[in-house]
Scaffold this active site. Structure first.
Site, PDB file in Angstrom:
ATOM      1  N   CYS A   1       0.737  -1.380   0.061  1.00  0.00           N
ATOM      2  CA  CYS A   1      -0.064  -0.048  -0.073  1.00  0.00           C
ATOM      3  C   CYS A   1       0.861   1.340  -0.083  1.00  0.00           C
ATOM      4  O   CYS A   1       1.940   1.182   0.646  1.00  0.00           O
ATOM      5  CB  CYS A   1      -0.886   0.019   1.253  1.00  0.00           C
ATOM      6  SG  CYS A   1      -1.942  -1.480   1.299  1.00  0.00           S
TER       7      CYS A   1
ATOM      8  N   ARG B   1       5.399  -0.441  -5.869  1.00  0.00           N
ATOM      9  CA  ARG B   1       5.360  -0.990  -4.654  1.00  0.00           C
ATOM     10  C   ARG B   1       4.432  -2.345  -4.702  1.00  0.00           C
ATOM     11  O   ARG B   1       4.435  -3.368  -4.025  1.00  0.00           O
ATOM     12  CB  ARG B   1       4.868  -0.318  -3.620  1.00  0.00           C
ATOM     13  CG  ARG B   1       5.660   1.094  -3.520  1.00  0.00           C
ATOM     14  CD  ARG B   1       5.030   2.111  -2.599  1.00  0.00           C
ATOM     15  NE  ARG B   1       4.840   1.694  -1.171  1.00  0.00           N
ATOM     16  CZ  ARG B   1       5.663   1.748  -0.229  1.00  0.00           C
ATOM     17  NH1 ARG B   1       6.897   2.201  -0.421  1.00  0.00           N
ATOM     18  NH2 ARG B   1       5.607   1.292   1.051  1.00  0.00           N
TER      19      ARG B   1
ATOM     20  N   TRP C   1      -2.984  -2.811  -1.252  1.00  0.00           N
ATOM     21  CA  TRP C   1      -2.403  -4.033  -1.807  1.00  0.00           C
ATOM     22  C   TRP C   1      -3.278  -4.947  -0.591  1.00  0.00           C
ATOM     23  O   TRP C   1      -2.975  -4.946   0.513  1.00  0.00           O
ATOM     24  CB  TRP C   1      -1.068  -4.121  -1.357  1.00  0.00           C
ATOM     25  CG  TRP C   1      -0.388  -5.662  -1.967  1.00  0.00           C
ATOM     26  CD1 TRP C   1       0.205  -5.998  -3.112  1.00  0.00           C
ATOM     27  CD2 TRP C   1       0.017  -6.754  -1.017  1.00  0.00           C
ATOM     28  NE1 TRP C   1       0.347  -7.206  -3.080  1.00  0.00           N
ATOM     29  CE2 TRP C   1       0.643  -7.418  -1.725  1.00  0.00           C
ATOM     30  CE3 TRP C   1       0.132  -6.948   0.478  1.00  0.00           C
ATOM     31  CZ2 TRP C   1       1.012  -8.810  -1.354  1.00  0.00           C
ATOM     32  CZ3 TRP C   1       0.248  -7.929   0.946  1.00  0.00           C
ATOM     33  CH2 TRP C   1       0.949  -9.127   0.012  1.00  0.00           C
TER      34      TRP C   1
ATOM     35  N   ASN D   1      -2.244   2.300   5.784  1.00  0.00           N
ATOM     36  CA  ASN D   1      -1.245   1.452   5.463  1.00  0.00           C
ATOM     37  C   ASN D   1      -1.066   0.366   6.675  1.00  0.00           C
ATOM     38  O   ASN D   1      -0.934   1.051   7.727  1.00  0.00           O
ATOM     39  CB  ASN D   1       0.278   1.796   4.928  1.00  0.00           C
ATOM     40  CG  ASN D   1       0.108   2.635   3.542  1.00  0.00           C
ATOM     41  OD1 ASN D   1      -1.153   2.672   2.994  1.00  0.00           O
ATOM     42  ND2 ASN D   1       1.305   2.958   3.374  1.00  0.00           N
ATOM     43  N   GLY D   2      -0.958  -1.120   6.639  1.00  0.00           N
ATOM     44  CA  GLY D   2      -0.636  -1.157   7.880  1.00  0.00           C
ATOM     45  C   GLY D   2      -1.794  -2.487   8.157  1.00  0.00           C
ATOM     46  O   GLY D   2      -2.404  -2.832   7.275  1.00  0.00           O
TER      47      GLY D   2
ATOM     48  N   GLU E   1      18.284 -18.032  -5.683  1.00  0.00           N
ATOM     49  CA  GLU E   1      17.735 -16.779  -5.898  1.00  0.00           C
ATOM     50  C   GLU E   1      17.281 -16.825  -7.368  1.00  0.00           C
ATOM     51  O   GLU E   1      16.298 -16.046  -7.807  1.00  0.00           O
ATOM     52  CB  GLU E   1      19.039 -15.907  -5.762  1.00  0.00           C
ATOM     53  CG  GLU E   1      18.850 -14.403  -6.323  1.00  0.00           C
ATOM     54  CD  GLU E   1      17.624 -13.569  -5.528  1.00  0.00           C
ATOM     55  OE1 GLU E   1      17.127 -13.971  -4.800  1.00  0.00           O
ATOM     56  OE2 GLU E   1      17.473 -12.648  -6.315  1.00  0.00           O
TER      57      GLU E   1
ATOM     58  N   LYS F   1      13.708 -15.570  -8.635  1.00  0.00           N
ATOM     59  CA  LYS F   1      13.825 -14.595  -9.991  1.00  0.00           C
ATOM     60  C   LYS F   1      12.818 -15.092 -10.941  1.00  0.00           C
ATOM     61  O   LYS F   1      11.731 -14.223 -11.291  1.00  0.00           O
ATOM     62  CB  LYS F   1      15.130 -14.258 -10.631  1.00  0.00           C
ATOM     63  CG  LYS F   1      15.742 -13.387  -9.943  1.00  0.00           C
ATOM     64  CD  LYS F   1      15.407 -11.918  -9.481  1.00  0.00           C
ATOM     65  CE  LYS F   1      14.674 -11.962  -8.142  1.00  0.00           C
ATOM     66  NZ  LYS F   1      15.456 -11.217  -7.020  1.00  0.00           N
TER      67      LYS F   1
ATOM     68  N   GLU G   1       8.894 -15.447  -9.415  1.00  0.00           N
ATOM     69  CA  GLU G   1       8.022 -14.278  -9.465  1.00  0.00           C
ATOM     70  C   GLU G   1       7.831 -13.376 -10.622  1.00  0.00           C
ATOM     71  O   GLU G   1       6.814 -12.862 -10.613  1.00  0.00           O
ATOM     72  CB  GLU G   1       8.671 -13.320  -8.396  1.00  0.00           C
ATOM     73  CG  GLU G   1      10.054 -12.813  -8.450  1.00  0.00           C
ATOM     74  CD  GLU G   1      10.756 -12.090  -7.396  1.00  0.00           C
ATOM     75  OE1 GLU G   1       9.968 -11.728  -6.418  1.00  0.00           O
ATOM     76  OE2 GLU G   1      12.071 -12.087  -7.418  1.00  0.00           O
TER      77      GLU G   1
ATOM     78  N   HIS H   1      18.310 -38.069  -4.064  1.00  0.00           N
ATOM     79  CA  HIS H   1      17.600 -38.270  -2.787  1.00  0.00           C
ATOM     80  C   HIS H   1      16.001 -37.901  -2.862  1.00  0.00           C
ATOM     81  O   HIS H   1      15.318 -37.602  -1.933  1.00  0.00           O
ATOM     82  CB  HIS H   1      18.024 -37.619  -1.521  1.00  0.00           C
ATOM     83  CG  HIS H   1      19.501 -37.938  -1.312  1.00  0.00           C
ATOM     84  ND1 HIS H   1      19.945 -39.199  -0.862  1.00  0.00           N
ATOM     85  CD2 HIS H   1      20.808 -37.239  -1.332  1.00  0.00           C
ATOM     86  CE1 HIS H   1      21.277 -39.113  -0.717  1.00  0.00           C
ATOM     87  NE2 HIS H   1      21.723 -38.105  -1.084  1.00  0.00           N
TER      88      HIS H   1
ATOM     89  N   LYS I   1       6.711  -4.404  -3.592  1.00  0.00           N
ATOM     90  CA  LYS I   1       8.075  -4.129  -3.392  1.00  0.00           C
ATOM     91  C   LYS I   1       8.402  -4.027  -1.975  1.00  0.00           C
ATOM     92  O   LYS I   1       9.444  -4.519  -1.573  1.00  0.00           O
ATOM     93  CB  LYS I   1       8.157  -2.828  -3.990  1.00  0.00           C
ATOM     94  CG  LYS I   1       9.648  -2.471  -4.035  1.00  0.00           C
ATOM     95  CD  LYS I   1      10.701  -3.329  -5.023  1.00  0.00           C
ATOM     96  CE  LYS I   1      12.257  -3.094  -5.005  1.00  0.00           C
ATOM     97  NZ  LYS I   1      12.844  -4.274  -5.242  1.00  0.00           N
TER      98      LYS I   1
HETATM   99  C1  F6R Z   1      12.416 -10.804  -4.522  1.00  0.00           C
HETATM  100  C2  F6R Z   1      12.305  -9.759  -3.443  1.00  0.00           C
HETATM  101  C3  F6R Z   1      11.936  -9.870  -2.041  1.00  0.00           C
HETATM  102  C4  F6R Z   1      12.777  -9.142  -1.165  1.00  0.00           C
HETATM  103  C5  F6R Z   1      11.910  -9.295   0.252  1.00  0.00           C
HETATM  104  C6  F6R Z   1      12.592  -8.605   1.258  1.00  0.00           C
HETATM  105  O1  F6R Z   1      12.924 -10.227  -5.582  1.00  0.00           O
HETATM  106  O2  F6R Z   1      12.496  -8.602  -3.777  1.00  0.00           O
HETATM  107  O3  F6R Z   1      12.070 -11.394  -1.829  1.00  0.00           O
HETATM  108  O4  F6R Z   1      13.742  -9.531  -1.213  1.00  0.00           O
HETATM  109  O5  F6R Z   1      10.797  -9.005   0.319  1.00  0.00           O
HETATM  110  O6  F6R Z   1      12.784  -6.903   0.832  1.00  0.00           O
HETATM  111  P1  F6R Z   1      13.841  -6.181   1.744  1.00  0.00           P
HETATM  112  O7  F6R Z   1      15.160  -6.553   0.929  1.00  0.00           O
HETATM  113  O8  F6R Z   1      13.222  -4.729   1.272  1.00  0.00           O
HETATM  114  O9  F6R Z   1      13.469  -6.485   3.261  1.00  0.00           O
END
Ligand code: F6R
Length: 608
Positions: free
Chosen positions: A2, A27, A74, A99-100, A482, A486, A489, A505, A603
């Site tokens: 949000c 975001r 969101w 927000n929250g 990682e 990527k 997502e 295994h 984000k």
């Molecule tokens: C994946 C991604 C998320 C963030 C996670 C933590 O591409 O961006 O997995 O890494 O939400 O966010 P931060 O680093 O802002 O604490």
């Protein structure tokens, strides 16, 4: 997640509020809305979906107003819908954005229903509007009403509220959810994200937990948790429009991938000198504290957690320290035992991730030597609440999928491993080797980005599948994780990562011609073992796409072996990340997904 923007001005604010919402689109959100004070009425517009749809409504209705609040939602409580979109209102008297999460919302909702309030949405936020309406009747001013409401609210919130009877000022409140004021020319703004108002001002005030502020076009007043009027520091930040535009790129994610040579340079710049890392780059007194460290605890989420898992290997090999890594969302719930002289490390791009902040606050009650934050946002809560901090200096990361934030976190964590080793008077020759390699890292990344054409050639084969398996060993296992994160997502392909030795295994059962296997094969003492693991995949008809050191040779059904540029082994995890980012980007492009704002994701995850 949000986003809030609010403005009191001497000019019309509708357009600037919508522009602010556009700036916060990165975001992640599912709906947007606005409430504009029009003296004896409030223009209340909401739309499910993109901010553009809200803007279309604004263009059609052309509401004029000098005081307003706006929001991107969101969904947490209640599905994404226009009725659940903010602002919420109570009896056409009070309009709020929030927000929250309000944790005691069920109990408060029931009590407000008994008081005669009707709920139109399924959200927890709507009750804030009703509470304020109730308390406005008792107190007749929004500041007092906000304090009375705050006394009832449990959870995290940033709130902005307007009252039909006041066309000059609005009130905001912050508790565990980011909120700041922006001091413009003949206008005062409030937002949950500096990017939302960065075009309008360079002067910001970061509110603290418990603060309530009243803003009008000419003035603002801030009160603390005890309702005492306070002065908060004004921070000057230049958020240039250039840093937040896509430039020549199709997506922010693509731009951010290509920014990595410069971003890494910015992380290491001024922090290494001669043959070593410089002293106290984590803050004055950090070098002395590091000399006492006997154990490390890392907490983080998502991509940042993967950076922590890579760094745990470096803390072991370079700083000779044992290290435990926990998901921030799990850490508090396992009753962690804290050994003497333990250092807590939090890693977060945004510095506002609720789980990571909650873990940091929890750890502060424990017997840690101190806390170190690795963070990209200098104005964030994490930066302010950590004892020591190293900013990754990656610049704003707008794409939801983290790219340059990750590789700069790795560079920052390498600086931490070196600093710990230096304070503990360990491994000077190794330190010199790594510092020399760090200087060449931006150039090696630049070379690695040239692999794009080879990646374009393999992307269609992966884009046409529904699953993918990523394999790595040792420090490359978190890099494989990682890579899988990527891909899943942004392309919505189901992807998992395994340490290659674990294949037999269980996961080997998944291998067939529909399961592409993406493997990381740097030159290492276990390269041969990894090649044997990959042979097991090949023998079962799996197609292999291997990113490999030029010395690693193998035959891969119809797949591909892509040779990676050379660099010091300790830094290769950073280099091997780059083709995985490019691959997921190109695959997502082929699948036509919303790359910068993937479905369901946000984000900055500011709720636990
Ligand atoms: C994946 C991604 C998320 C963030 C996670 C933590 O591409 O961006 O997995 O890494 O939400 O966010 P931060 O680093 O802002 O604490």
């Amino acid at each position: 997640m949000c986003g809030i923007i609010a403005a009191a001005s001497t000019r019309n604010v509708g357009k600037l509020l919508v522009q602010g919402l556009h700036k916060m689109e990165y975001r992640g959100y599912d709906s947007a809305g606005i409430a504009l004070h029009q003296n004896d009425s409030i223009a209340h517009l909401r739309a499910l979906g993109k901010v553009q749809l809200l803007e279309d409504k604004m263009v059609a209705e052309k509401p004029k107003s000098k005081l307003g609040i706006a929001h991107t939602r969101w969904a947490t409580h209640g599905e994404p819908s226009e009725i659940n979109a903010h602002p919420h209102q109570s009896k056409n008297n009070v309009y709020i954005v929030h927000n929250g999460i309000i944790e005691n919302y069920i109990e408060l909702r029931e009590s407000l229903i008994k008081d005669g309030y009707e709920f139109l949405s399924q959200t927890d936020s709507e009750l804030i509007a009703h509470l304020l309406d109730l308390y406005l009747k008792q107190s007749n001013n929004m500041i007092d009403a906000m304090y009375l409401a705050k006394a009832k609210l449990e959870g995290a919130y940033a709130i902005a509220a307007i009252d039909i009877n006041d066309n000059e000022s609005l009130v905001v409140a912050r508790n565990k959810s980011p909120l700041l004021l922006g001091l413009g020319t003949d206008e005062i703004l409030a937002a949950s994200d500096p990017l939302a108002i960065g075009q309008l001002t360079n002067e910001f005030i970061f509110l603290e937990d418990g603060d309530v502020a009243e803003i009008s076009a000419e003035a603002y007043t801030i009160f603390d948790a005890n309702k005492k009027q306070v002065t908060r520091e004004i921070t000057k930040i230049d958020i240039s429009s250039q840093a937040t535009s896509k430039g020549e790129y199709k997506h922010y994610m693509e731009k951010e991938i290509y920014e990595q040579p410069q971003a890494i340079l910015n992380t290491i710049d001024g922090r290494i000198g001669g043959d070593d890392v410089l002293d106290n780059i984590f803050g004055l007194g950090s070098a002395e504290l590091f000399a006492q460290v006997e154990r490390i605890q890392i907490v983080a989420c998502g991509t940042s957690l993967h950076a922590g898992r890579v760094a745990a290997n470096w803390f072991s090999s370079i700083s000779e320290l044992p290290c435990q890594v926990d998901y921030a969302s799990e850490y508090r719930y396992r009753n962690p035992h804290v050994d003497k002289n333990s250092l807590l490390i939090t890693i977060s791009q945004s510095g506002e991730t609720a789980d990571t902040l909650a873990a940091l606050r929890y750890a502060k009650e424990k017997d840690y030597l101190g806390s170190v934050g690795i963070c990209n946002v200098p104005t964030s809560s994490l930066a302010r609440e950590s004892d020591f901090v190293l900013f990754t200096n990656a610049g704003p990361e707008i794409g939801v999928a983290s790219t340059k934030a990750f590789t700069t976190q790795l560079a920052g964590l390498m600086l931490l491993a070196l600093s710990l080793a230096k304070s503990r008077e360990l491994n000077p020759i190794l330190r010199k080797r790594v510092v020399t390699a760090l200087r060449t890292l931006p150039e090696v990344i630049h070379e690695t980005l040239k692999l794009k054409d080879q990646i374009l050639a393999i992307a269609p084969a992966i884009a046409s599948k529904d699953n993918a398996l990523f394999l790595g060993r040792g420090v490359f296992y978190p890099i494989a994780k990682e890579g899988a994160l990527k891909l899943k997502e942004i392309s919505y392909i189901h992807a998992e990562a395994y340490p290659a030795g674990e294949l037999k295994h269980g996961p080997l059962a998944l291998i067939d011609e529909n399961m592409p296997v993406i493997a990381l094969a740097p030159e290492s003492e276990i390269a041969e073992k990894l090649v044997s693991n990959l042979e097991e995949v090949k023998a079962r008809g799996g197609t292999l796409y291997v990113f490999a050191d030029p010395s690693v040779t193998m035959d891969v059904n119809n797949g591909a072996v892509i040779s990676m540029p050379k660099c010091d082994f300790l830094l290769t995890p950073i280099i091997y990340t780059i083709p995985l980012q490019l691959l997921s980007y190109e695959v997502a492009l082929l699948r036509g997904t919303d790359i910068d704002q993937p479905r369901n994701l946000a984000k900055s995850v500011t709720v636990e």
